[in-house]
Design a protein around this motif. Structure first.
Motif, PDB file in Angstrom:
ATOM      1  N   CYS A  32     -11.699   8.041  -5.261  1.00  0.00           N
ATOM      2  CA  CYS A  32     -11.135   6.854  -5.388  1.00  0.00           C
ATOM      3  C   CYS A  32     -10.208   6.496  -4.229  1.00  0.00           C
ATOM      4  CB  CYS A  32     -10.102   6.809  -6.584  1.00  0.00           C
ATOM      5  SG  CYS A  32      -9.199   5.125  -6.874  1.00  0.00           S
ATOM      6  N   ALA A  33     -10.720   5.764  -3.170  1.00  0.00           N
ATOM      7  CA  ALA A  33     -10.084   5.478  -1.956  1.00  0.00           C
ATOM      8  C   ALA A  33      -8.559   4.811  -2.001  1.00  0.00           C
ATOM      9  CB  ALA A  33     -10.923   4.498  -1.068  1.00  0.00           C
ATOM     10  N   PRO A  34      -8.446   3.875  -2.748  1.00  0.00           N
ATOM     11  CA  PRO A  34      -7.100   3.428  -2.984  1.00  0.00           C
ATOM     12  C   PRO A  34      -6.078   4.351  -3.373  1.00  0.00           C
ATOM     13  CG  PRO A  34      -8.591   2.035  -4.057  1.00  0.00           C
ATOM     14  CD  PRO A  34      -9.331   2.984  -3.760  1.00  0.00           C
ATOM     15  N   VAL A  35      -6.363   5.366  -4.254  1.00  0.00           N
ATOM     16  CA  VAL A  35      -5.531   6.311  -4.555  1.00  0.00           C
ATOM     17  C   VAL A  35      -5.228   7.470  -3.510  1.00  0.00           C
ATOM     18  CG1 VAL A  35      -4.936   8.178  -6.012  1.00  0.00           C
ATOM     19  CG2 VAL A  35      -5.776   6.359  -7.073  1.00  0.00           C
ATOM     20  N   MET A  36      -6.469   7.651  -2.630  1.00  0.00           N
ATOM     21  CA  MET A  36      -6.142   8.556  -1.313  1.00  0.00           C
ATOM     22  C   MET A  36      -5.316   7.817  -0.415  1.00  0.00           C
ATOM     23  SD  MET A  36      -7.622  11.285  -2.521  1.00  0.00           S
ATOM     24  CE  MET A  36      -7.694  12.235  -0.896  1.00  0.00           C
ATOM     25  N   HIS A  37      -5.505   6.636  -0.349  1.00  0.00           N
ATOM     26  CA  HIS A  37      -4.666   6.002   0.591  1.00  0.00           C
ATOM     27  C   HIS A  37      -3.169   6.212   0.341  1.00  0.00           C
ATOM     28  CE1 HIS A  37      -7.960   2.736   1.286  1.00  0.00           C
ATOM     29  NE2 HIS A  37      -8.023   3.512   2.081  1.00  0.00           N
ATOM     30  N   ILE A  38      -2.558   6.084  -0.877  1.00  0.00           N
ATOM     31  CA  ILE A  38      -1.336   6.340  -1.611  1.00  0.00           C
ATOM     32  C   ILE A  38      -1.165   7.915  -1.263  1.00  0.00           C
ATOM     33  CG2 ILE A  38       0.014   6.698  -3.371  1.00  0.00           C
ATOM     34  CD1 ILE A  38      -1.482   4.202  -4.533  1.00  0.00           C
ATOM     35  N   LEU A  39      -1.873   8.724  -1.509  1.00  0.00           N
ATOM     36  CA  LEU A  39      -1.662  10.040  -1.384  1.00  0.00           C
ATOM     37  C   LEU A  39      -1.537  10.776   0.273  1.00  0.00           C
ATOM     38  CD1 LEU A  39      -4.158  11.788  -4.159  1.00  0.00           C
ATOM     39  CD2 LEU A  39      -1.714  10.954  -4.240  1.00  0.00           C
ATOM     40  N   ASP A  40      -2.476  10.403   0.711  1.00  0.00           N
ATOM     41  CA  ASP A  40      -2.179  10.583   2.379  1.00  0.00           C
ATOM     42  C   ASP A  40      -0.898  10.172   2.922  1.00  0.00           C
ATOM     43  OD1 ASP A  40      -4.589  11.665   2.414  1.00  0.00           O
ATOM     44  OD2 ASP A  40      -5.753  10.030   2.920  1.00  0.00           O
ATOM     45  N   PHE A  41      -0.610   8.548   2.383  1.00  0.00           N
ATOM     46  CA  PHE A  41       0.666   8.199   2.999  1.00  0.00           C
ATOM     47  C   PHE A  41       1.880   8.815   2.675  1.00  0.00           C
ATOM     48  CE2 PHE A  41       4.369   5.234   2.648  1.00  0.00           C
ATOM     49  CZ  PHE A  41       4.211   4.301   3.756  1.00  0.00           C
ATOM     50  N   ILE A  42       1.876   9.640   1.371  1.00  0.00           N
ATOM     51  CA  ILE A  42       2.923  10.268   1.071  1.00  0.00           C
ATOM     52  C   ILE A  42       3.110  11.564   1.831  1.00  0.00           C
ATOM     53  CG2 ILE A  42       3.897  11.613  -0.974  1.00  0.00           C
ATOM     54  CD1 ILE A  42       2.927   9.263  -2.760  1.00  0.00           C
ATOM     55  N   ALA A  43       1.931  12.170   2.193  1.00  0.00           N
ATOM     56  CA  ALA A  43       2.018  13.345   2.814  1.00  0.00           C
ATOM     57  C   ALA A  43       2.085  13.396   4.179  1.00  0.00           C
ATOM     58  CB  ALA A  43       0.388  14.031   2.441  1.00  0.00           C
ATOM     59  N   SER A  44       1.919  12.230   4.710  1.00  0.00           N
ATOM     60  CA  SER A  44       2.097  12.168   6.135  1.00  0.00           C
ATOM     61  C   SER A  44       3.749  12.200   6.690  1.00  0.00           C
ATOM     62  CB  SER A  44       1.901  10.644   6.477  1.00  0.00           C
ATOM     63  OG  SER A  44       0.285  10.082   6.319  1.00  0.00           O
ATOM     64  N   ASP A  45       3.755  12.638   7.830  1.00  0.00           N
ATOM     65  CA  ASP A  45       5.113  13.087   8.369  1.00  0.00           C
ATOM     66  C   ASP A  45       5.873  11.435   8.520  1.00  0.00           C
ATOM     67  OD1 ASP A  45       5.100  15.689   8.568  1.00  0.00           O
ATOM     68  OD2 ASP A  45       4.336  15.487  10.432  1.00  0.00           O
ATOM     69  N   SER A  46       7.166  11.249   8.228  1.00  0.00           N
ATOM     70  CA  SER A  46       7.739  10.214   8.361  1.00  0.00           C
ATOM     71  C   SER A  46       9.345  10.682   8.682  1.00  0.00           C
ATOM     72  CB  SER A  46       7.740   9.425   7.024  1.00  0.00           C
ATOM     73  OG  SER A  46       8.517   8.418   7.337  1.00  0.00           O
ATOM     74  N   ASP A  47      10.188   9.726   9.220  1.00  0.00           N
ATOM     75  CA  ASP A  47      11.366   9.790   9.472  1.00  0.00           C
ATOM     76  C   ASP A  47      12.260   9.258   8.451  1.00  0.00           C
ATOM     77  OD1 ASP A  47      11.778  10.670  12.429  1.00  0.00           O
ATOM     78  OD2 ASP A  47      10.593   8.850  12.566  1.00  0.00           O
ATOM     79  N   ARG A  48      11.509   8.643   7.392  1.00  0.00           N
ATOM     80  CA  ARG A  48      12.437   8.124   6.191  1.00  0.00           C
ATOM     81  C   ARG A  48      11.735   8.717   4.996  1.00  0.00           C
ATOM     82  NH1 ARG A  48      16.764   6.410   7.494  1.00  0.00           N
ATOM     83  NH2 ARG A  48      16.824   4.876   5.759  1.00  0.00           N
ATOM     84  N   ALA A  49      12.714   8.720   3.877  1.00  0.00           N
ATOM     85  CA  ALA A  49      12.309   9.062   2.715  1.00  0.00           C
ATOM     86  C   ALA A  49      11.266   8.218   1.980  1.00  0.00           C
ATOM     87  CB  ALA A  49      13.542   9.371   1.804  1.00  0.00           C
TER      88      ALA A  49
END
Length: 269
Positions: free
Chosen positions: A243-260
């Motif tokens: 499911c590509a849209p869910v994977m977009h969300i999961l990849d976004f959450i897993a990515s490094d970020s300066d913000r919460a």
């Protein structure tokens, strides 16, 4: 270099060194700096300033009082030469400002294709803006913000520096975006609270109902599960590999970020 097919009003100033493409139209009282490149079919209506080392892509229209390519508004900027690159077919309405990058932030501000920037919206230094994004009137992006494709920001909303807004997310008017907004998320308020998914936008973009239902199920698992947002997201990854849209969300959450991450619960990380 000015293409022979360009039409330039005699009351505008085009400095030596500027590159003006085919069929460009420049109305009265515009100022184009010496390091500017205007692609084919670009139109500056009137009273437009394009300065700095700025490239404007084919078919982009810029309305009066816009200032494009100005120096970054950063106390760390020491006059270094940095860039602003704008893609094709953008509409940049009255009073919009876009700044070049800073050396500390990689030296470039990048705007994609097919975007709509309404009056007096601001794109600060080192921002990365995707394709088919909409900034409504008076939207403010601080430095180093990333907007993914098809994000929509309502009028008067403000995005904190280094924050990411995921693809096809929707931010309500006057919202304060202090933390990352997941793809397809919908955020409102000051401080901004994640209020669910942008289901209307997902449907309008052609996402079918079974896929939307799966995304909604994944959203509940991520944000209503007993663990942290990131642990919940990691735990369900295997369930949604197809499911590509869910994977977009999961990849976004897993990515490094300066913000919460923005969430429905301010106390859950």
């Amino acid at each position: 270099m000015i293409a022979a097919s360009a039409r330039i009003h005699p009351l505008s100033v085009i400095e030596d060194g500027a590159v003006i493409g085919e069929n460009v139209v420049i109305g009265p009282f515009c100022h184009v700096g010496p390091k500017v490149v205007l692609g084919d079919d670009v139109e500056l209506l009137s009273h437009v300033v394009v300065t700095g080392r700025t490239t404007v892509g084919r078919g982009t229209r810029i309305f009066p009082s816009a200032v494009i390519g100005g120096d970054p508004q950063s106390i760390h900027h020491g006059g270094e030469e940095t860039t602003l690159t704008i893609g094709e077919r953008n509409t940049i309405r009255e009073g919009v400002t876009m700044n070049t990058g800073t050396t500390d932030g990689g030296g470039k501000t990048v705007v994609g294709d097919g975007n709509l920037f309404l009056a007096y919206s601001h794109i600060a230094h080192d921002c990365i803006v995707g394709n088919n994004v909409i900034l409504s009137n008076n939207v403010m992006l601080a430095g180093h913000v990333t907007l993914e494709d098809r994000a929509i920001l309502g009028g008067g909303s403000a995005v904190h520096q280094f924050t990411r807004v995921g693809r096809q997310a929707f931010v309500g008017g006057l919202s304060a975006v202090s933390y990352d907004v997941i793809p397809y998320g919908m955020l409102n308020g000051n401080p901004g609270i994640l209020g669910g998914l942008n289901v209307v936008g997902m449907s309008r973009a052609g996402m079918d109902k079974p896929t939307i239902h799966r995304v909604r199920r994944a959203y509940k698992q991520i944000f209503e599960g007993e663990g942290s947002i990131r642990s919940n997201a990691a735990a369900i990854r295997g369930e949604y590999l197809d499911c590509a849209p869910v994977m977009h969300i999961l990849d976004f959450i897993a990515s490094d970020s300066d913000r919460a991450l923005s969430s429905p619960n301010r106390n859950k990380g």
